[in-house]
Design an enzyme around this catalytic site. Structure first.
Site, mmCIF file in Angstrom:
data_model
loop_
_atom_site.group_PDB
_atom_site.id
_atom_site.type_symbol
_atom_site.label_atom_id
_atom_site.label_comp_id
_atom_site.label_asym_id
_atom_site.label_seq_id
_atom_site.Cartn_x
_atom_site.Cartn_y
_atom_site.Cartn_z
ATOM 1 N N TRP A 187 0.862 -1.188 0.000
ATOM 2 C CA TRP A 187 0.000 0.000 0.000
ATOM 3 C C TRP A 187 0.896 1.235 0.000
ATOM 4 C CZ3 TRP A 187 -0.236 3.907 3.806
ATOM 5 C CH2 TRP A 187 -1.113 4.955 3.463
ATOM 6 N N GLU A 226 -3.125 -2.861 -2.348
ATOM 7 C CA GLU A 226 -4.235 -2.249 -1.611
ATOM 8 C C GLU A 226 -4.560 -0.842 -2.097
ATOM 9 O OE1 GLU A 226 -3.437 -1.814 2.575
ATOM 10 O OE2 GLU A 226 -5.469 -1.134 3.029
ATOM 11 N N LYS A 228 -7.009 2.732 -2.092
ATOM 12 C CA LYS A 228 -7.567 3.624 -1.077
ATOM 13 C C LYS A 228 -8.381 4.713 -1.763
ATOM 14 C CE LYS A 228 -6.070 6.159 2.969
ATOM 15 N NZ LYS A 228 -5.290 5.937 4.175
ATOM 16 N N ASP A 259 -9.622 -3.075 1.952
ATOM 17 C CA ASP A 259 -9.661 -2.490 3.292
ATOM 18 C C ASP A 259 -11.042 -1.873 3.435
ATOM 19 O OD1 ASP A 259 -9.538 -0.446 5.362
ATOM 20 O OD2 ASP A 259 -7.372 -0.774 5.386
ATOM 21 N N HIS A 262 -11.676 1.860 2.977
ATOM 22 C CA HIS A 262 -11.153 2.552 1.802
ATOM 23 C C HIS A 262 -12.148 2.780 0.681
ATOM 24 C CE1 HIS A 262 -6.672 1.646 2.839
ATOM 25 N NE2 HIS A 262 -7.337 2.199 3.819
ATOM 26 N N HIS A 286 -8.594 -6.249 4.796
ATOM 27 C CA HIS A 286 -8.190 -5.450 5.947
ATOM 28 C C HIS A 286 -9.486 -5.045 6.623
ATOM 29 C CE1 HIS A 286 -3.831 -3.962 4.980
ATOM 30 N NE2 HIS A 286 -3.913 -5.267 5.146
ATOM 31 N N ASP A 294 -11.908 7.080 6.626
ATOM 32 C CA ASP A 294 -11.049 5.932 6.923
ATOM 33 C C ASP A 294 -10.365 6.137 8.274
ATOM 34 O OD1 ASP A 294 -9.449 3.681 6.601
ATOM 35 O OD2 ASP A 294 -7.922 4.762 5.460
ATOM 36 N N ASP A 296 -10.026 4.188 10.888
ATOM 37 C CA ASP A 296 -9.357 3.051 11.527
ATOM 38 C C ASP A 296 -9.766 2.848 12.981
ATOM 39 O OD1 ASP A 296 -7.474 1.778 9.501
ATOM 40 O OD2 ASP A 296 -6.990 3.899 9.256
ATOM 41 N N ASP A 326 -6.951 -4.281 10.253
ATOM 42 C CA ASP A 326 -6.199 -3.038 10.062
ATOM 43 C C ASP A 326 -6.922 -1.872 10.715
ATOM 44 O OD1 ASP A 326 -4.543 -1.023 9.314
ATOM 45 O OD2 ASP A 326 -5.060 -1.035 7.192
#
Ligand code: RNT
Ligand code: ZN
Length: 419
Positions: A187, A226, A228, A259, A262, A286, A294, A296, A326
């Site tokens: 990524w 990956e 995004k 992810d 994303h 992820h 995003d 997290d 993630d």
């Protein structure tokens, strides 16, 4: 009745209830036992790593919060991960980023990293029964800037190509050592804060860099790429968008990493699973939790994660989907953050495995759509939690919320002493 007898009894009742809708809970438990999660090392220290270089942080990502007790070095990080795996059921993997190498106090630049910097990790992981996965790290470095592999500046680009090639070799060595393929995620944050008139050019450069990076075919590692939506301070354009990597992955047969943070917030990640399965070799997940962006946040058992797990199971694709976590929340107990996210992901897969899919598909085939919807609704209330508790008991881990006290104890004895 003691707690374990209650759990046993509840499980017997649940087993009967599920049998009535055509689901074998014993078989389900075996399948759940075999699901390995790739646990991300970076929740333990807010994506800091152990480099002795100037760390510029970020690169389109950002951990927020300053809860005390983060792991400050390799020993503390290992200790924390060891604690985490004793609190959860199953055999898992640990996903390392390049910046977590065992550099022994030396300044090892990203274009100098070697498998030897991960030798102690491999040894440790073997002793702990963990398999390793890997990630190249192009953020948080003086040469990161806004563009790395997509940079028109040959010096910058070549530096990161070199880095990423080295990371593939490290992943290959890890895979060989553990006799199980090491999944290496790529990524990069490359993008633009404001309007760019070179969208095509940067993507073309990225394609060429990737082709160069992937020239060597390895046997013991697998590449995944990956995408995004956008990064912090790079809001207007992302070189490695989902279209870009989906196209690249389908064309070059690389694994695409999904992810869950994303994508646009109303987009279904679950619905991407069946399509990717048709056109790319495998899938890397992820699992995260975006809040408005995003962000997290710690993964929880919400509808998005539940649906994602269901699409994997409905497609009978557990062997083709690698499930990584993630997220990095620095505002709460970090060990607790790990355990919540691991358990939530396992619960989602348990629910998916307990779905009365045979009956649901019978209804669908017969055009009985009321019946299908009704059973989908009723399935939500079936006693999956009794099966979950039994799974925890069988694995000798705390049942229900009892693990909170174990984490509090570790905090009292270990993490709170880190000043
Ligand atoms: C960033 C990506 C990437 C990172 C890790 C640290 O938006 O999700 O996977 O979180 O590599
Ligand atoms: Zn990710």
């Amino acid at each position: 009745m003691n707690k374990h007898e209650t759990v046993q009894k509840m499980y017997e009742i649940a087993k009967e209830r599920y049998a009535a809708v055509g689901v074998d809970t014993d078989q389900t438990l075996e399948k759940l036992q075999n699901i390995s999660l790739s646990i991300h090392c970076w929740q333990a220290d807010d994506v800091t790593g152990f480099e002795k270089l100037e760390n510029l942080g970020g690169g389109g990502i950002q951990a927020t919060g300053n809860y005390p007790g983060k792991a400050r070095n390799i020993d503390e990080l290992r200790m924390d991960i060891e604690k985490v795996v004793t609190l959860v059921a199953g055999k898992h993997r640990l996903s390392l980023h390049e910046i977590y190498g065992d550099f022994k106090g030396k300044a090892v630049d990203r274009n100098e990293v070697e498998p030897e910097h991960f030798a102690s990790w491999m040894q440790w992981a073997k002793e702990k029964g963990l398999k390793l996965d890997f990630n190249s790290t192009s953020f948080g470095h003086p040469k990161s800037g806004d563009l790395t592999l997509a940079s028109p500046d040959k010096n910058i680009r070549d530096f990161w190509i070199d880095h990423t090639k080295r990371c593939r070799l490290i992943a290959e060595e890890m895979g060989k050592f553990q006799n199980d393929p090491c999944i290496m995620n790529l990524w990069i944050h490359d993008g633009s804060k404001d309007l760019t008139v070179n969208r095509y050019r940067y993507r073309q450069i990225l394609e060429q860099s990737l082709d160069d990076i992937f020239t060597i075919d390895y046997k013991n590692m697998r590449d995944c790429i990956e995408a995004k939506l956008f990064g912090i301070a790079l809001e207007s354009y992302t070189v490695g968008s989902y279209d870009f990597y989906l196209g690249y992955g389908a064309k070059k047969q690389k694994i695409v990493t999904l992810d869950t943070g994303h994508f646009h917030l109303t987009e279904s990640i679950a619905d991407k699973i069946p399509s990717l399965l048709l056109f790319t070799p495998e899938i890397m997940l992820h699992v995260s939790r975006p809040i408005r962006w995003d962000s997290d946040h710690v993964t929880i058992l919400n509808d998005d994660v539940a649906e994602l797990a269901k699409e994997v199971v409905r497609a009978n694709a557990l062997s083709k989907v690698h499930i990584g976590l993630d997220y990095f929340d620095a505002s709460i107990n970090r060990i607790g953050a790990y355990v919540i996210g691991i358990k939530a992901t396992q619960k989602a897969f348990l629910q998916a495995l307990l779905e009365p899919v045979v009956k649901l598909r019978e209804y669908e085939a017969a055009g009985q759509y009321f019946e299908r919807l009704a059973l989908l609704e009723e399935a939500k209330g079936l006693p999956w939690n009794a099966v979950w508790d039994y799974f925890c008991a069988k694995n000798n881990i705390a049942i229900g919320e009892a693990y909170i006290a174990e984490i509090q104890q570790y905090e009292r004895e270990v993490t709170s002493k880190r000043k």
